[in-house]
Design an enzyme around this catalytic site. Structure first.
Site, PDB file in Angstrom:
ATOM      1  N   LYS A 181       0.829  -1.201   0.000  1.00  0.00           N
ATOM      2  CA  LYS A 181       0.000   0.000   0.000  1.00  0.00           C
ATOM      3  C   LYS A 181       0.878   1.271   0.000  1.00  0.00           C
ATOM      4  CE  LYS A 181      -3.907  -2.335   0.098  1.00  0.00           C
ATOM      5  NZ  LYS A 181      -3.652  -3.770   0.252  1.00  0.00           N
TER       6      LYS A 181
HETATM    7  C1  LIG Z   1      -4.932  -4.761   0.835  1.00  0.00           C
HETATM    8  C2  LIG Z   1      -6.395  -4.814   0.945  1.00  0.00           C
HETATM    9  C3  LIG Z   1      -7.042  -5.374   2.060  1.00  0.00           C
HETATM   10  C4  LIG Z   1      -6.313  -6.108   3.139  1.00  0.00           C
HETATM   11  O1  LIG Z   1      -5.366  -5.375   3.805  1.00  0.00           O
HETATM   12  P1  LIG Z   1      -4.442  -6.068   4.904  1.00  0.00           P
HETATM   13  O2  LIG Z   1      -3.848  -4.920   5.640  1.00  0.00           O
HETATM   14  O3  LIG Z   1      -3.416  -6.870   4.156  1.00  0.00           O
HETATM   15  O4  LIG Z   1      -5.294  -6.922   5.759  1.00  0.00           O
HETATM   16  C5  LIG Z   1      -8.414  -5.296   2.132  1.00  0.00           C
HETATM   17  N1  LIG Z   1      -9.141  -4.711   1.168  1.00  0.00           N
HETATM   18  C6  LIG Z   1      -8.566  -4.182   0.062  1.00  0.00           C
HETATM   19  C7  LIG Z   1      -9.425  -3.520  -0.962  1.00  0.00           C
HETATM   20  C8  LIG Z   1      -7.175  -4.226  -0.086  1.00  0.00           C
HETATM   21  O5  LIG Z   1      -6.614  -3.703  -1.173  1.00  0.00           O
END
Ligand SMILES: *Cc1c(COP(=O)(O)O)cnc(C)c1O
Length: 374
Positions: A181
């Site tokens: 992210k």
């Molecule tokens: C990355 C992501 C998640 C999960 O995030 P984590 O921190 O890895 O649990 C959930 N929803 C979306 C849309 C994502 O892109």
């Protein structure tokens, strides 16, 4: 080889991580957890924010705090990461999938009302690629039918709907600080909410069902088990890494936008020639360059192109097999109405390399590779 993703490193992370290690307190809710939440409160204008171990866990907390019960129905797009659904399935909810808009890949707000039954409790929106959903329309539907709105803003940190930060608009917002992210702590996330009435329960839920948060603030002289809960708080070492990234928010955003805009300009002629489609940003959305994707003609063209790009040392990927077509999606959910766009559009989509430390020279090489191959 041009990687698809690398975790962002701005260079100041070790300083803060070292300080955390030397401080002698590396468990949750220490100095850096406080600094991160304070920073985000101020910059994203959220009344409440609690760091969590992941966005998945923030979503789980929002399912608990929304009071989802077995048999309740929760509306969401099928084109999303599994955690969006899993968090509610764990509470016994039935998932009702709604088609997406082909322009933004976000839930089609005009198809939500048809999916509402007397069992519907919540609408979960996903701000795909950090591009806001049509929040005013969605909030109006939720208000009319007395539904909770939960924002999966995993990709939407530091992105906005009009002037409001994503994650601060619904009843709950969920961020991800996973290494893929925009801002990261390795693994991590946050839950946001504007109504103070959730704060007590949220703290207890996050601290194994105890009132330890109140104890730490000196509000009570010993802590005890008061409700059910789990362990959703991250280590302060991870928060120290995140704090370095938050302080570099403008630097990170600027670089990502530069990459995004370079792709966007560099691929325009291919769109004009009908070879691919570039992303669309509605007027109400100020995005965070979380992702750059293009759409090609169909699955066959995409499969071929991904392989040819790989042969040229460019690692591009696709993602999200629509959840309603997966084994668990079929067990725990149903699709409302017709899947006009979800499958078709997801099969055409290709994500290009996009991360903070990506060299601009490599961005140029990716653009060249698309020109040679299309
Ligand atoms: C990355 C992501 C998640 C999960 O995030 P984590 O921190 O890895 O649990 C959930 N929803 C979306 C849309 C994502 O892109």
């Amino acid at each position: 080889m041009i990687d698809f993703n690398n975790p962002p490193v701005v260079g100041t992370e070790m300083k803060y991580v070292e300080d955390s290690v030397r401080s002698g307190k590396i468990c949750g809710d220490g100095k850096y957890t406080g600094l991160c939440s304070g920073w985000m409160k101020e910059h994203f204008h959220t009344k409440n924010i609690l760091l969590t171990t992941s966005c998945t866990h923030a979503l789980e907390m929002s399912a608990f705090l929304s009071g989802i019960q077995p048999g309740d129905e929760v509306i969401m797009p099928s084109y999303t990461f599994v955690s969006t659904a899993d968090a509610f399935v764990l509470r016994g909810a039935k998932i009702v999938f709604v088609d997406i808009r082909p322009d933004t890949m976000n839930i089609d707000e005009t198809k939500i009302e048809d999916a509402i039954t007397d069992k519907t409790r919540a609408i979960v929106v996903v701000h795909y690629a950090g591009v806001a959903c049509a929040m005013e329309e969605i909030l109006a539907i939720a208000k009319k039918h007395h539904l909770m709105v939960i924002e999966d803003a995993a990709q939407g940190v530091n992105a906005y709907y009009k002037d409001r930060a994503l994650g601060t608009i619904g009843d709950f917002g969920c961020y991800s600080f996973h290494e893929t992210k925009n801002y990261t702590m390795g693994e991590g996330g946050a839950i946001l909410f504007q109504d103070d009435k959730y704060l007590g329960d949220a703290e207890i839920l996050r601290e194994k069902g105890t009132n330890r948060s109140r104890f730490f603030r000196g509000e009570i002289d010993k802590y005890t088990w008061v409700h059910y809960g789990s362990s959703y708080l991250p280590s302060d070492m991870n928060a120290a890494y995140l704090y370095a990234q938050l302080l570099a928010v403008n630097k990170i955003q600027k670089k990502r936008m530069k990459i995004w805009n370079t792709y966007h300009e560099g691929l325009k002629d291919l769109e004009d020639a009908g070879k691919l489609q570039r992303p669309f940003i509605p007027d109400y959305a100020r995005h965070n360059a979380h992702m750059y994707y293009v759409k090609v003609e169909n699955l066959k063209v995409r499969t071929r192109l991904l392989k040819d790009l790989m042969d040229r040392g460019v690692h591009c990927v696709f993602h999200y097999i629509p959840l309603h077509t997966s084994p668990a999606g079929q067990k725990f959910g149903r699709f409302s109405g017709e899947d006009v766009y979800t499958t078709r559009e997801s099969e055409r989509l290709i994500r290009l390399p996009m991360f903070y430390n990506l060299e601009m020279e490599d961005v140029g090489k990716v653009i060249d590779a698309f020109h040679q191959l299309l």
